[in-house]
Every structure is written in structure tokens, then in C-alpha cells.
Design a protein around this motif. Structure first.
Motif, PDB file in Angstrom:
ATOM      1  N   CYS A   1       0.830  -1.201   0.000  1.00 56.35           N
ATOM      2  CA  CYS A   1       0.000   0.000   0.000  1.00 56.35           C
ATOM      3  C   CYS A   1       0.869   1.257   0.000  1.00 56.35           C
ATOM      4  CB  CYS A   1      -0.939  -0.018   1.198  1.00 56.35           C
ATOM      5  SG  CYS A   1      -2.204   1.258   1.130  1.00 56.35           S
TER       6      CYS A   1
ATOM      7  N   CYS B   1      -4.199   1.879  -6.620  1.00 56.74           N
ATOM      8  CA  CYS B   1      -3.987   2.346  -5.247  1.00 56.74           C
ATOM      9  C   CYS B   1      -5.236   2.084  -4.395  1.00 56.74           C
ATOM     10  CB  CYS B   1      -3.628   3.834  -5.249  1.00 56.74           C
ATOM     11  SG  CYS B   1      -2.982   4.417  -3.676  1.00 56.74           S
TER      12      CYS B   1
ATOM     13  N   CYS C   1      -5.126  -3.353   2.381  1.00 55.76           N
ATOM     14  CA  CYS C   1      -4.353  -3.009   3.580  1.00 55.76           C
ATOM     15  C   CYS C   1      -5.289  -2.674   4.743  1.00 55.76           C
ATOM     16  CB  CYS C   1      -3.418  -1.846   3.277  1.00 55.76           C
ATOM     17  SG  CYS C   1      -2.224  -1.545   4.594  1.00 55.76           S
TER      18      CYS C   1
ATOM     19  N   CYS D   1       1.309   3.588   6.544  1.00 58.49           N
ATOM     20  CA  CYS D   1       1.647   2.189   6.228  1.00 58.49           C
ATOM     21  C   CYS D   1       3.099   1.880   6.571  1.00 58.49           C
ATOM     22  CB  CYS D   1       1.394   1.907   4.745  1.00 58.49           C
ATOM     23  SG  CYS D   1      -0.364   1.848   4.337  1.00 58.49           S
TER      24      CYS D   1
ATOM     25  N   ALA E   1      -5.091  -1.492  -3.345  1.00 57.61           N
ATOM     26  CA  ALA E   1      -4.062  -1.696  -2.311  1.00 57.61           C
ATOM     27  C   ALA E   1      -4.523  -1.145  -0.962  1.00 57.61           C
ATOM     28  CB  ALA E   1      -2.750  -1.039  -2.735  1.00 57.61           C
ATOM     29  N   CYS E   2      -5.204  -0.017  -0.998  1.00 57.82           N
ATOM     30  CA  CYS E   2      -5.720   0.585   0.243  1.00 57.82           C
ATOM     31  C   CYS E   2      -6.787  -0.292   0.886  1.00 57.82           C
ATOM     32  CB  CYS E   2      -6.308   1.972  -0.030  1.00 57.82           C
ATOM     33  SG  CYS E   2      -5.066   3.241  -0.361  1.00 57.82           S
TER      34      CYS E   2
ATOM     35  N   CYS F   1      -6.187   4.254   5.488  1.00 55.64           N
ATOM     36  CA  CYS F   1      -6.271   3.488   4.228  1.00 55.64           C
ATOM     37  C   CYS F   1      -7.683   3.556   3.645  1.00 55.64           C
ATOM     38  CB  CYS F   1      -5.917   2.021   4.458  1.00 55.64           C
ATOM     39  SG  CYS F   1      -4.164   1.713   4.723  1.00 55.64           S
TER      40      CYS F   1
END
Lengths: 109, 109, 109, 109
Positions: free
Chosen positions: D16, D93, D100, D50, D96-97, D75
Motif C-alpha cells: 500500500c 492504489c 491493507c 503504512c 491496495a488501500c 487506508c
């Protein structure tokens, strides 16, 4: 300038991060390093939290209050541990942690 | 205390990191943000370099000189870019970068 | 995507940062912590260098090569110190440092 | 090894952070950068959160759960903003957020 609202708290965070990094490195050189293990571990957490909070405030982040609230709690724990040790760097770090905790608590409200 | 040797340079690094974070966030709110893209990108590099250098000096790191040498170069590049823009945050950041570059150059020798 | 050029080196840096943070925390719990002081100090430097380098590469920073060159040197010093200790976390960290140093050296050219 | 408990969450945090740094740098190069300002600002917060969380978990920090709880919230906010933009780096992104945030929420309980 948005970051001027935060100026005193940023300064407290920078001072606390410096004191924690110095305390960790100095504890590693003490003859009783075994007894300083938790102090060193908390110094690492607290230095990282303070650098994170200082940066967030300088950016005027929308998360600044939440970050300062977390940072205050970490500073309090670190300051309590540091205060238990007689080394000058621990006592100086305990004071920096208490000052930073107070500044971050005020910011978080 | 080993970190007192570094005290002035740590302060310059902390001041520069704060100025860079503030400049990046402020550039993002400017009507001419398109022209500020490299300024913002360099602000991010410079803020990270300054936080890295401040922490290394506070720990009395054996790598402090090498880290300060790298930091000085990044501050110089960022300061030159910031100086090209008339925004108050860019001008303030340019000054903080120049001051930090000088302090880090002196430390690196 | 510019950061895909860097993907393997970013992964090596992240792996090395994790290994260094874990090694530092684990060294603090060893009965021979006094002998691990330089290992812990170098772990802190190396973890910070790797996080700085990974972030710079992910941003496609114009300073990425210079940062990787510095990171490689810090990884090499940390890896040599870790390799001198028989603890499993030190041996794992030594390997992560060697891998990261090689990846960063290749990136810096 | 204490940090193996955290291995999957550390990996999610590192992924992330990389996605956020890349998204911020890529947004700065978009023709509609003006519309990306909040995305860039949140990317900076999220990348820092992160990296802080990954380091704390790797050290087996006593504050790891509280740090992961904060990181999850940051996140989520960043992922929601990224998801609103059609750029490939924003969509990557956002994913990934979300990943995470889920990993950090699980860790925080």
C-alpha cells in the motif's frame, strides 16, 4: 499558513523524536542495557510516532488530530518507562515525552 | 551527549522537513498547481531526507556524515526549484533548504 | 509505470527494512544484548535507509539513484555486523542486507 | 519469530505504501492534477501510516494494534478517494488501500 496553528506541537514532536532517538542510542551503551530493553523499544515507537505526527501537521493533514491522539498515547507510555530510569538521557526523554503528550492531547481535541 | 554536537544541524533538518511538507501541501492548493509538480516532488524527497538525517544525528549514527552529505545535495536541488516560484511557502521553503544544505555540508566534512 | 522499473529493488528494500526492525527488537531480548549494541544501532540506520529508498523509488524520484547508492553502503555495513552473530534473526538479517545491497548497487549505476 | 504473526499485514502495508507513493507521483503528472489534490494529500498520509505500521509490526511493538487501527482508517479514506478517479494508478492504489485496511482491521482486533 495552516501549519502555524500546529507550530508548537510540531516543535514538541520534533524535540521528542530527537530525545527518543538519543535515548535509544545512549541506552545501548549503558552497562545495564539488559534493563533498558523496553525503554529502547518504546523509544523507537515514540520517535516514529512523533516524526509521523510532525509531518502530518506540517501538511495540514485531515488526519492530523487522529494521528496526534495516537502519538499522545505512545508518548505517555514511553515517558512513564523512561521516568523509571536514572540515566540523564532517560530523564530528559521522559520530560520531552510528557511535553509532547500534552501538546498532542491538546491538538487532538 | 553525542547528539548535542549535532543540535544545530538537527534543528535545521527539522525546520526544513516542516517547510517542505508545508510547501508540498500548499502547492497542491495553488491555482497553478500544474507548474508546481516538480516543486512538490522535490519537497517530498527533501522532507524524507531531512527526517532521515535528523534521526541519524540524534542517534549519533556512524553513517551520519554520509547521510548529511546526501541530504545537503537534495536540499540544494529542492531549494533551487522552490526559489523559482513566487509563492510565500516556496520562498520560505527555499530559505529553509539553503540553511539546511549549509548545515549538512558543514556536518559532512 | 515508472515504479515497476524499481519493483524488485523496492521489494528488496522492504524485506531488508522488515528484517532489520525484527533483528533490532530480537537482539534487545537476547541474554548477550551488550554484545549486540552495534548490531541494533546499525539495524536502525539500515531500516530507515531502506524505507527512504523504497519510497523514493516508488515516487520515481530524480534522487533515487543517489539514495540507493547510500542505502547500499549502509546495507553492506549492517550485513557485515549481523553476519558476525549466530542468532537466527542476525543471520536472516545479514542475508536480507546482502540482497538489498546488491539490488541497490545495481539500481545506483 | 514474532514478526511472522504479522507477515501478511506487513506485506499489505508495504504494498500500500508503494502504491500510494506511486499514485501521488503519477497524479502530479496528470493533466487534471487540480482535481487530484486531495488524492495526492491522502496518498502522502497513507504511505506514511503504512510505513509506520509495517515497522511497528516488524519490531513486535506493544503499540502495533493501535497503530494498525489508525492505519486502517487512513487506508479506508485514501482508498475511497482513489476509487473516484479513473486513472490506472488511482484504481490500483484504491485496491491496495482496501486490502491493507482489511489486513490492518484484522490485526487491530
Amino acid at each position: 499558513m495552516p501549519h502555524q496553528t500546529y507550530a508548537a506541537c510540531i516543535e514538541a514532536c520534533n524535540g521528542c523524536a530527537t530525545a527518543c532517538h538519543h535515548c535509544a542510542a545512549s541506552c545501548l551503551k549503558e552497562p545495564d542495557v539488559q534493563m533498558m530493553a523496553r525503554c529502547i523499544a518504546l523509544d523507537m515507537d515514540c520517535a516514529a510516532a512523533c516524526q509521523f505526527a510532525a509531518a502530518a501537521m506540517a501538511r495540514g493533514s485531515e488526519h492530523a488530530k487522529a494521528i496526534c491522539a495516537l502519538c499522545a498515547g505512545i508518548c505517555e507510555t514511553c515517558g512513564e518507562e523512561c521516568a523509571r530510569h536514572r540515566h540523564e538521557h532517560c530523564q530528559a526523554c521522559a520530560k520531552a515525552c510528557r511535553d509532547c503528550a500534552a501538546a498532542c492531547r491538546a491538538m487532538a481535541h
